[in-house]
Design a protein around this motif. Structure first.
Motif, short mmCIF file in Angstrom:
data_model
loop_
_atom_site.label_atom_id
_atom_site.label_comp_id
_atom_site.label_asym_id
_atom_site.label_seq_id
_atom_site.Cartn_x
_atom_site.Cartn_y
_atom_site.Cartn_z
N LYS A 1 -21.66 -2.37 -6.81
CA LYS A 1 -21.32 -3.61 -7.48
C LYS A 1 -21.09 -4.52 -6.41
N PRO A 2 -21.49 -5.87 -6.54
CA PRO A 2 -21.86 -6.32 -7.83
C PRO A 2 -23.35 -6.43 -8.00
N LEU A 3 -24.11 -5.75 -7.13
CA LEU A 3 -25.63 -5.56 -7.12
C LEU A 3 -26.08 -4.79 -8.07
N THR A 4 -25.45 -4.16 -8.74
CA THR A 4 -25.86 -3.28 -10.20
C THR A 4 -26.80 -4.20 -11.14
N GLY A 5 -26.10 -5.21 -11.73
CA GLY A 5 -26.59 -6.35 -12.62
C GLY A 5 -27.84 -6.77 -11.87
N LEU A 6 -28.06 -6.97 -10.70
CA LEU A 6 -29.43 -7.52 -10.05
C LEU A 6 -30.42 -6.40 -10.19
N THR A 7 -29.77 -5.10 -9.68
CA THR A 7 -30.74 -3.95 -9.82
C THR A 7 -31.31 -3.86 -11.16
N ILE A 8 -30.38 -3.66 -12.22
CA ILE A 8 -30.88 -3.56 -13.66
C ILE A 8 -31.82 -4.76 -14.12
N THR A 9 -31.52 -5.97 -13.86
CA THR A 9 -32.52 -7.09 -13.99
C THR A 9 -34.11 -7.01 -13.47
N VAL B 1 -35.21 -4.14 -12.45
CA VAL B 1 -35.97 -2.80 -12.95
C VAL B 1 -36.47 -3.06 -14.40
N ALA B 2 -35.74 -3.83 -15.10
CA ALA B 2 -36.17 -4.13 -16.44
C ALA B 2 -37.33 -4.82 -16.73
N TYR B 3 -37.14 -5.94 -15.87
CA TYR B 3 -38.40 -6.75 -15.66
C TYR B 3 -39.66 -6.19 -15.32
N ALA C 1 -37.43 -7.09 -21.18
CA ALA C 1 -36.46 -7.00 -20.12
C ALA C 1 -35.15 -7.15 -20.77
N ILE C 2 -35.20 -8.16 -21.90
CA ILE C 2 -33.77 -8.55 -22.51
C ILE C 2 -33.45 -7.52 -23.53
N ALA C 3 -34.35 -7.01 -24.13
CA ALA C 3 -34.26 -5.49 -24.93
C ALA C 3 -33.77 -4.63 -24.32
N LEU C 4 -34.20 -4.09 -23.08
CA LEU C 4 -33.68 -3.18 -22.24
C LEU C 4 -32.50 -3.24 -21.83
N ILE C 5 -32.24 -4.50 -21.23
CA ILE C 5 -30.99 -4.63 -20.53
C ILE C 5 -29.70 -4.75 -21.76
N ALA C 6 -30.08 -5.12 -22.90
CA ALA C 6 -29.06 -5.22 -24.03
C ALA C 6 -28.95 -4.01 -24.40
N PHE C 7 -30.01 -3.13 -24.56
CA PHE C 7 -29.54 -1.61 -25.18
C PHE C 7 -28.78 -0.96 -24.00
N GLU D 1 -25.08 -2.24 -24.05
CA GLU D 1 -24.46 -1.80 -25.44
C GLU D 1 -24.10 -0.08 -25.45
N SER D 2 -25.33 0.39 -24.82
CA SER D 2 -24.87 2.08 -24.67
C SER D 2 -23.98 2.49 -24.00
N THR D 3 -23.84 1.65 -22.72
CA THR D 3 -22.63 2.13 -21.56
C THR D 3 -21.44 1.47 -21.91
N GLY D 4 -21.50 0.43 -23.01
CA GLY D 4 -20.01 -0.28 -23.01
C GLY D 4 -19.97 -1.22 -22.07
N THR D 5 -20.82 -1.80 -21.32
CA THR D 5 -20.57 -2.54 -20.13
C THR D 5 -20.42 -4.07 -20.63
N PRO D 6 -19.44 -4.61 -20.33
CA PRO D 6 -19.14 -6.06 -20.44
C PRO D 6 -20.22 -6.83 -19.87
N TYR D 7 -20.63 -8.06 -20.62
CA TYR D 7 -21.58 -8.86 -20.03
C TYR D 7 -21.32 -9.69 -18.66
#
Length: 241
Positions: A16-24, A26-28, A50-56, A59-65
Protein backbone atom coordinates in the motif's frame (compact mmCIF):
# COMPACT_ATOMS: atom_id res chain seq x y z
CA UNK A 1 15.43 -8.04 -16.04
CA UNK A 2 16.12 -11.16 -13.97
CA UNK A 3 13.70 -13.19 -11.86
CA UNK A 4 15.02 -11.57 -8.67
CA UNK A 5 14.44 -8.08 -10.07
CA UNK A 6 10.87 -8.95 -11.09
CA UNK A 7 10.16 -10.38 -7.62
CA UNK A 8 11.50 -7.26 -5.93
CA UNK A 9 9.44 -5.05 -8.25
CA UNK A 10 6.28 -7.03 -7.44
CA UNK A 11 6.91 -6.76 -3.68
CA UNK A 12 7.36 -3.00 -4.07
CA UNK A 13 4.26 -2.48 -6.22
CA UNK A 14 2.01 -4.74 -4.15
CA UNK A 15 2.47 -2.72 -0.95
CA UNK A 16 0.00 0.00 0.00
CA UNK A 17 -0.80 2.49 -1.44
CA UNK A 18 0.67 1.09 -4.65
CA UNK A 19 -1.66 -1.91 -4.63
CA UNK A 20 -4.28 0.10 -6.55
CA UNK A 21 -1.67 1.14 -9.11
CA UNK A 22 -0.54 -2.46 -9.53
CA UNK A 23 -4.11 -3.69 -9.98
CA UNK A 24 -4.81 -0.99 -12.57
CA UNK A 25 -1.71 -1.73 -14.62
CA UNK A 26 -2.24 -5.50 -14.53
CA UNK A 27 -5.95 -5.21 -15.42
CA UNK A 28 -5.24 -2.94 -18.38
CA UNK A 29 -2.39 -5.19 -19.55
CA UNK A 30 -4.79 -8.14 -19.57
CA UNK A 31 -7.37 -6.08 -21.45
CA UNK A 32 -4.84 -4.92 -24.03
CA UNK A 33 -3.55 -8.48 -24.49
CA UNK A 34 -7.10 -9.69 -25.20
CA UNK A 35 -7.64 -6.72 -27.52
CA UNK A 36 -4.60 -7.70 -29.57
CA UNK A 37 -5.49 -11.40 -29.56
CA UNK A 38 -8.91 -10.59 -31.07
CA UNK A 39 -7.28 -8.62 -33.90
CA UNK A 40 -8.16 -5.28 -32.24
CA UNK A 41 -11.87 -6.00 -32.18
CA UNK A 42 -13.59 -2.87 -30.74
CA UNK A 43 -15.86 -5.08 -28.62
CA UNK A 44 -12.77 -6.13 -26.64
CA UNK A 45 -11.96 -2.58 -25.60
CA UNK A 46 -9.05 -2.66 -23.09
CA UNK A 47 -10.67 0.01 -20.91
CA UNK A 48 -13.92 -1.97 -20.68
CA UNK A 49 -12.08 -5.15 -19.75
CA UNK A 50 -9.92 -3.36 -17.18
CA UNK A 51 -12.95 -1.73 -15.53
CA UNK A 52 -14.77 -5.07 -15.37
CA UNK A 53 -11.76 -6.87 -13.86
CA UNK A 54 -11.12 -4.17 -11.27
CA UNK A 55 -14.81 -3.94 -10.31
CA UNK A 56 -15.00 -7.72 -9.92
CA UNK A 57 -11.85 -7.78 -7.78
CA UNK A 58 -12.99 -4.95 -5.50
CA UNK A 59 -16.44 -6.48 -5.09
CA UNK A 60 -15.20 -10.01 -4.44
CA UNK A 61 -12.60 -8.88 -1.88
CA UNK A 62 -14.82 -6.27 -0.22
CA UNK A 63 -12.23 -3.55 -0.89
CA UNK A 64 -13.59 0.01 -0.64
CA UNK A 65 -13.09 2.15 -3.72
CA UNK A 66 -11.34 4.80 -1.62
CA UNK A 67 -8.70 2.25 -0.60
CA UNK A 68 -8.13 1.21 -4.20
CA UNK A 69 -7.92 4.85 -5.33
CA UNK A 70 -5.05 5.57 -2.93
CA UNK A 71 -2.79 3.93 -5.48
CA UNK A 72 -4.85 4.39 -8.64
CA UNK A 73 -4.72 8.16 -8.20
CA UNK A 74 -1.24 8.10 -9.76
CA UNK A 75 -2.79 6.96 -13.05
CA UNK A 76 -5.62 9.46 -12.58
CA UNK A 77 -3.04 12.25 -12.27
CA UNK A 78 -1.64 11.38 -15.69
CA UNK A 79 -4.99 12.22 -17.34
CA UNK A 80 -4.05 15.89 -17.24
CA UNK A 81 -0.70 15.56 -19.05
CA UNK A 82 -2.23 13.05 -21.47
CA UNK A 83 -4.96 15.56 -22.38
CA UNK A 84 -2.42 18.33 -22.89
CA UNK A 85 -0.35 16.00 -25.08
CA UNK A 86 -3.25 15.90 -27.55
CA UNK A 87 -1.97 19.29 -28.75
CA UNK A 88 0.93 17.55 -30.52
CA UNK A 89 -1.10 15.67 -33.19
CA UNK A 90 -3.41 18.70 -33.46
CA UNK A 91 -0.42 20.87 -34.35
CA UNK A 92 0.64 18.37 -37.01
CA UNK A 93 -2.81 18.62 -38.59
CA UNK A 94 -3.02 22.41 -38.29
CA UNK A 95 -3.33 23.16 -42.02
CA UNK A 96 -6.09 20.61 -42.43
CA UNK A 97 -7.88 21.98 -39.38
CA UNK A 98 -7.75 25.53 -40.70
CA UNK A 99 -9.35 24.52 -43.99
CA UNK A 100 -12.13 22.65 -42.22
CA UNK A 101 -12.75 25.24 -39.47
CA UNK A 102 -16.30 26.33 -40.51
CA UNK A 103 -17.45 22.72 -40.80
CA UNK A 104 -15.80 21.89 -37.47
CA UNK A 105 -17.57 24.71 -35.63
CA UNK A 106 -20.96 23.78 -37.10
CA UNK A 107 -20.37 20.09 -36.38
CA UNK A 108 -19.45 20.74 -32.74
CA UNK A 109 -22.46 22.95 -32.07
CA UNK A 110 -24.88 20.58 -33.80
CA UNK A 111 -23.31 17.46 -32.27
CA UNK A 112 -23.33 18.95 -28.78
CA UNK A 113 -26.99 19.90 -29.12
CA UNK A 114 -28.05 16.50 -30.47
CA UNK A 115 -26.09 14.61 -27.80
CA UNK A 116 -27.86 16.44 -24.98
CA UNK A 117 -31.34 16.79 -26.46
CA UNK A 118 -31.65 13.20 -27.67
CA UNK A 119 -30.61 11.85 -24.26
CA UNK A 120 -32.94 14.12 -22.29
CA UNK A 121 -35.92 13.48 -24.58
CA UNK A 122 -35.46 9.70 -24.46
CA UNK A 123 -35.04 9.68 -20.67
CA UNK A 124 -38.06 11.97 -20.24
CA UNK A 125 -40.16 9.66 -22.42
CA UNK A 126 -39.18 6.75 -20.16
CA UNK A 127 -40.30 8.65 -17.07
CA UNK A 128 -36.99 9.83 -15.63
CA UNK A 129 -37.07 12.40 -12.83
CA UNK A 130 -35.93 16.01 -13.40
CA UNK A 131 -32.82 15.29 -11.31
CA UNK A 132 -31.96 12.30 -13.50
CA UNK A 133 -32.53 14.31 -16.68
CA UNK A 134 -30.12 16.97 -15.44
CA UNK A 135 -27.58 14.26 -14.64
CA UNK A 136 -27.81 12.75 -18.12
CA UNK A 137 -27.71 15.97 -20.16
CA UNK A 138 -23.89 16.46 -20.15
CA UNK A 139 -23.04 12.75 -20.62
CA UNK A 140 -20.99 13.33 -23.80
CA UNK A 141 -18.53 15.70 -22.10
CA UNK A 142 -15.35 14.68 -20.32
CA UNK A 143 -16.02 13.66 -16.71
CA UNK A 144 -14.76 16.61 -14.58
CA UNK A 145 -16.58 19.19 -16.70
CA UNK A 146 -19.73 17.05 -16.98
CA UNK A 147 -19.90 16.72 -13.19
CA UNK A 148 -19.59 20.49 -12.81
CA UNK A 149 -22.36 21.11 -15.36
CA UNK A 150 -24.63 18.56 -13.69
CA UNK A 151 -24.14 20.22 -10.31
CA UNK A 152 -24.94 23.62 -11.85
CA UNK A 153 -28.23 22.52 -13.43
CA UNK A 154 -29.49 20.39 -10.52
CA UNK A 155 -28.20 16.93 -11.38
CA UNK A 156 -26.27 14.36 -9.36
CA UNK A 157 -22.54 14.58 -10.23
CA UNK A 158 -21.86 10.97 -9.19
CA UNK A 159 -24.59 9.69 -11.54
CA UNK A 160 -23.24 11.92 -14.29
CA UNK A 161 -19.76 10.44 -13.87
CA UNK A 162 -21.12 6.93 -14.35
CA UNK A 163 -23.10 7.99 -17.42
CA UNK A 164 -20.07 9.73 -18.94
CA UNK A 165 -17.89 6.65 -18.56
CA UNK A 166 -20.64 4.40 -19.94
CA UNK A 167 -21.09 6.76 -22.90
CA UNK A 168 -17.38 6.70 -23.68
CA UNK A 169 -17.20 2.92 -23.48
CA UNK A 170 -20.25 2.38 -25.68
CA UNK A 171 -19.07 4.99 -28.17
CA UNK A 172 -15.57 3.55 -28.40
CA UNK A 173 -16.93 0.02 -28.77
CA UNK A 174 -19.83 0.52 -31.18
CA UNK A 175 -18.81 3.79 -32.89
CA UNK A 176 -16.49 2.19 -35.47
CA UNK A 177 -19.15 -0.39 -36.35
CA UNK A 178 -21.80 2.28 -36.86
CA UNK A 179 -19.49 4.35 -39.06
CA UNK A 180 -18.56 1.28 -41.09
CA UNK A 181 -22.25 0.56 -41.65
CA UNK A 182 -22.72 4.18 -42.71
CA UNK A 183 -19.74 3.77 -45.07
CA UNK A 184 -17.98 6.74 -43.51
CA UNK A 185 -14.36 6.38 -44.58
CA UNK A 186 -12.84 9.84 -44.09
CA UNK A 187 -10.55 9.62 -41.03
CA UNK A 188 -11.22 13.26 -40.18
CA UNK A 189 -14.97 12.71 -40.01
CA UNK A 190 -14.64 9.41 -38.16
CA UNK A 191 -12.36 10.92 -35.54
CA UNK A 192 -14.52 14.01 -35.17
CA UNK A 193 -17.62 11.90 -34.57
CA UNK A 194 -15.83 9.84 -31.92
CA UNK A 195 -14.63 12.94 -30.09
CA UNK A 196 -18.05 14.59 -29.97
CA UNK A 197 -19.93 11.43 -28.98
CA UNK A 198 -17.45 9.53 -26.80
CA UNK A 199 -15.02 12.17 -25.39
CA UNK A 200 -11.69 10.85 -24.00
CA UNK A 201 -12.31 7.12 -24.30
CA UNK A 202 -13.44 7.56 -27.89
CA UNK A 203 -10.39 9.71 -28.60
CA UNK A 204 -8.07 7.04 -27.22
CA UNK A 205 -9.77 4.51 -29.49
CA UNK A 206 -9.40 6.86 -32.49
CA UNK A 207 -5.65 7.24 -31.86
CA UNK A 208 -5.28 3.45 -31.79
CA UNK A 209 -6.65 3.32 -35.32
CA UNK A 210 -5.30 6.41 -37.08
CA UNK A 211 -3.37 9.52 -36.03
CA UNK A 212 -5.47 11.87 -38.17
CA UNK A 213 -8.65 10.44 -36.66
CA UNK A 214 -7.14 10.86 -33.20
CA UNK A 215 -6.21 14.50 -33.85
CA UNK A 216 -9.71 15.39 -35.03
CA UNK A 217 -11.22 13.42 -32.17
CA UNK A 218 -9.14 15.33 -29.63
CA UNK A 219 -10.15 18.64 -31.20
CA UNK A 220 -13.82 17.65 -31.21
CA UNK A 221 -13.65 16.52 -27.59
CA UNK A 222 -12.17 19.83 -26.47
CA UNK A 223 -14.54 22.01 -28.50
CA UNK A 224 -17.55 19.95 -27.47
CA UNK A 225 -16.59 20.35 -23.82
CA UNK A 226 -16.30 24.11 -24.28
CA UNK A 227 -19.56 24.42 -26.23
CA UNK A 228 -21.52 22.31 -23.76
CA UNK A 229 -20.13 24.12 -20.72
CA UNK A 230 -21.07 27.50 -22.19
CA UNK A 231 -24.49 26.69 -23.63
CA UNK A 232 -26.07 23.82 -21.68
CA UNK A 233 -26.51 25.61 -18.30
CA UNK A 234 -28.01 28.64 -20.05
CA UNK A 235 -30.41 26.57 -22.17
CA UNK A 236 -31.34 24.36 -19.21
CA UNK A 237 -32.31 27.27 -16.97
CA UNK A 238 -34.11 28.91 -19.88
CA UNK A 239 -36.29 25.88 -20.63
CA UNK A 240 -36.67 24.39 -17.15
CA UNK A 241 -36.35 27.43 -14.90
Amino acid sequence: MGETDITQLWVYLSTKPLTGLTITLVAYSIGFWLYQKTNRNPVCNPVVIAIALIAFLLESTGTPYATYFEGAQFVHFLLGPATVALAVPLFRQMETLKRALPVIIFGVLFGSLVASVSTVVLAWALGASPETLASLAPKSVTTPVAMGIADEIGGVPALTAVCVIATGIVGATLGPMVMNLARLKDWRARGFAMGVAAHGIGTARAFQVNETAGAFSGLAMGLNTLATALTLPFLWHWFFG
